[in-house]
Design a protein around this motif. Structure first.
Motif, PDB file in Angstrom:
ATOM      1  N   THR A 147      58.027  80.238  21.496  1.00 56.30           N
ATOM      2  CA  THR A 147      57.691  81.827  20.903  1.00 56.30           C
ATOM      3  C   THR A 147      59.143  82.603  21.084  1.00 56.30           C
ATOM      4  OG1 THR A 147      56.724  82.905  22.912  1.00 56.30           O
ATOM      5  CG2 THR A 147      55.891  82.128  20.528  1.00 56.30           C
ATOM      6  N   THR A 176      52.623  81.485  14.301  1.00 54.80           N
ATOM      7  CA  THR A 176      52.814  81.481  15.922  1.00 54.80           C
ATOM      8  C   THR A 176      51.710  80.612  16.443  1.00 54.80           C
ATOM      9  OG1 THR A 176      54.603  83.024  16.334  1.00 54.80           O
ATOM     10  CG2 THR A 176      52.333  82.187  17.895  1.00 54.80           C
ATOM     11  N   ASN A 178      48.948  77.997  18.607  1.00 52.79           N
ATOM     12  CA  ASN A 178      48.636  77.744  20.180  1.00 52.79           C
ATOM     13  C   ASN A 178      47.273  76.837  20.895  1.00 52.79           C
ATOM     14  OD1 ASN A 178      46.801  78.285  22.631  1.00 52.79           O
ATOM     15  ND2 ASN A 178      47.587  80.237  23.121  1.00 52.79           N
ATOM     16  N   SER A 187      47.118  76.993  27.511  1.00 48.36           N
ATOM     17  CA  SER A 187      47.235  77.779  26.462  1.00 48.36           C
ATOM     18  C   SER A 187      48.969  77.917  26.016  1.00 48.36           C
ATOM     19  CB  SER A 187      46.929  79.167  26.981  1.00 48.36           C
ATOM     20  OG  SER A 187      47.099  79.931  26.481  1.00 48.36           O
ATOM     21  N   ARG A 188      49.327  77.606  25.141  1.00 43.84           N
ATOM     22  CA  ARG A 188      50.728  77.158  24.677  1.00 43.84           C
ATOM     23  C   ARG A 188      51.067  77.726  23.268  1.00 43.84           C
ATOM     24  NH1 ARG A 188      53.456  72.763  26.954  1.00 43.84           N
ATOM     25  NH2 ARG A 188      55.845  72.568  25.453  1.00 43.84           N
ATOM     26  N   GLU A 189      52.199  78.376  23.490  1.00 43.19           N
ATOM     27  CA  GLU A 189      51.979  78.930  22.339  1.00 43.19           C
ATOM     28  C   GLU A 189      54.050  78.617  21.751  1.00 43.19           C
ATOM     29  OE1 GLU A 189      50.518  83.411  21.307  1.00 43.19           O
ATOM     30  OE2 GLU A 189      52.571  83.137  22.246  1.00 43.19           O
ATOM     31  N   HIS A 227      40.320  82.420  23.897  1.00 44.42           N
ATOM     32  CA  HIS A 227      40.906  83.355  24.910  1.00 44.42           C
ATOM     33  C   HIS A 227      40.054  83.991  25.214  1.00 44.42           C
ATOM     34  CE1 HIS A 227      44.314  81.683  23.788  1.00 44.42           C
ATOM     35  NE2 HIS A 227      45.177  81.377  25.107  1.00 44.42           N
ATOM     36  N   THR A 308      50.954  76.838  29.873  1.00 46.36           N
ATOM     37  CA  THR A 308      52.054  76.421  29.322  1.00 46.36           C
ATOM     38  C   THR A 308      52.383  75.116  30.669  1.00 46.36           C
ATOM     39  OG1 THR A 308      52.452  77.423  27.895  1.00 46.36           O
ATOM     40  CG2 THR A 308      53.927  75.985  28.683  1.00 46.36           C
TER      41      THR A 308
END
Length: 380
Positions: A147, A176, A178, A187-189, A227, A308
């Motif tokens: 990002t 984007t 997640n 939690s990986r964007e 989240h 992440t």
């Protein structure tokens, strides 16, 4: 995790750039695509790909006896002529329908990297990748990146300019995503860009909204705003026993689903591969379980998702209740990789963790691939 392989008589061929350990490839294969050509310049990653993808494909009977997978070309994308790529992938008959997937190296855009952007050596590969797509003229393409590509103003400006150039030949959309929303305990964007060739498809039926959004990126997500949807546990003292999982939180989204017990450490492949902690045990015991708001040495919570996984970039993730770092197998599971994916080369732990951290979570790649496939089928 769902690792079911979609069977199809005429799978759409795909060329894979910046293949790494093949995580994105796995998602596309599960969705019914056929990865016919791969490219990885790092020798260790190419070796890991050969080991992991071969063992994974053997489990699902995607290889004949004695066959093994290997990277098609280990040269830099900058040094491979387009006609060589097409020849290696297809021989003399180039199909009318094929795609390209890839995630150019992202350290120059990452907030944990040097932020050199497109001027950096790795950042310039994003330009090269998109230019290569224009040259190879596939029916569709996917690009994945961090990002940071949009968070830094000068990077965002150049990125959007690149997409504007691409839009002359391709209908473009990006979003984007997640990985937590797609059932990955992380939690990986990441930004995903999809492009459809204007000359290969009749795109007149596609309707975009005011923001020029037309691709249903979220159609396969399993959880909406996880989240905030769940009450995630607070940090607790290291070594706390008899902790119960909060009833409303899916185990799939918790690190506990990825952990290997001490009894299985020498039974499950790659589960006994981890870095030992240098220093006294009481020094690390002060770090609470769930204390992840640290620049490094984050101790993960067993009933919460992982931040992440960016191993290899000075970030250390500690086991919730054991005095050690996470193992290679646990890191692979956090990325949604099936246990049949086995790395047989000993040692090279830094390379293994870096390869794992660089990859696209397999369930997320699969969701994007399934959505893309369904979209394409409606157009042909």
């Amino acid at each position: 995790m769902d690792n079911k392989i979609v069977n199809t008589n005429n799978p759409i061929p795909v060329l894979s750039f910046f293949t790494g350990g093949g995580f994105m490839d796995m998602g596309f294969i599960q969705a019914g695509f056929n990865v016919v050509w791969t490219n990885e310049i790092e020798p260790a990653f190419a070796k890991f790909y050969e080991e992991g993808i071969t063992s994974w494909k053997k489990k699902y009977k995607l290889l004949s006896k004695g066959q093994k997978c290997s990277i098609s070309n280990t040269n830099s994308i900058k040094d491979i002529p387009s006609n060589t790529i097409l020849s290696q992938a297809f021989g003399k008959e180039i199909p009318t329908l094929f795609g390209i997937i890839g995630g150019p190296p992202c350290q120059d855009f990452s907030i944990n990297g040097n932020l050199e952007g497109f001027k950096g050596e790795r950042g310039s590969l994003t330009d090269t990748y998109l230019c290569r797509i224009l040259d190879l003229n596939p029916s569709f393409f996917i690009m994945e990146n961090v990002t940071g590509l949009m968070r830094v103003k000068k990077n965002a400006k150049h990125f959007l300019e690149l997409l504007e150039i691409m839009s002359e030949e391709y209908l473009i959309d990006w979003e984007t995503l997640n990985s937590l929303e797609f059932g990955v305990p992380q939690s990986r964007e990441r930004i995903f860009v999809v492009g459809l060739n204007r000359k290969h498809f009749d795109l007149s039926s596609i309707t975009a909204n005011l923001n020029n959004k037309w691709f249903p990126f979220h159609s396969k997500r399993k959880y909406t705003n996880p989240h905030k949807q769940y009450k995630w546990p607070e940090a607790i003292a290291f070594g706390t026993k008899n902790i119960e999982k909060p009833q409303n939180i899916p185990l799939q989204l918790c690190l506990a689903s990825c952990l290997v017990s001490k009894d299985d450490e020498f039974i499950i492949p790659n589960a006994n591969e981890y870095f030992n902690l240098l220093g006294k045990a009481n020094q690390f015991a002060k770090i609470k379980e769930g204390e992840t708001n640290r620049p490094s040495f984050k101790r993960l919570h067993r009933y919460k998702y992982s931040p992440t996984a960016c191993y290899g970039n000075n970030e250390v993730h500690l086991h919730p209740y054991q005095h050690r770092r996470l193992s290679v197998r646990e890191a692979l599971r956090i990325q949604g990789v099936d246990d049949s994916y086995v790395l047989t080369t000993p040692n090279l732990l830094s390379k293994k963790f870096k390869m794992i951290g660089n990859g696209v979570p397999v369930p997320l790649a699969k969701a994007v691939a399934e959505t893309l496939k369904e979209f394409i089928v409606k157009l042909i």
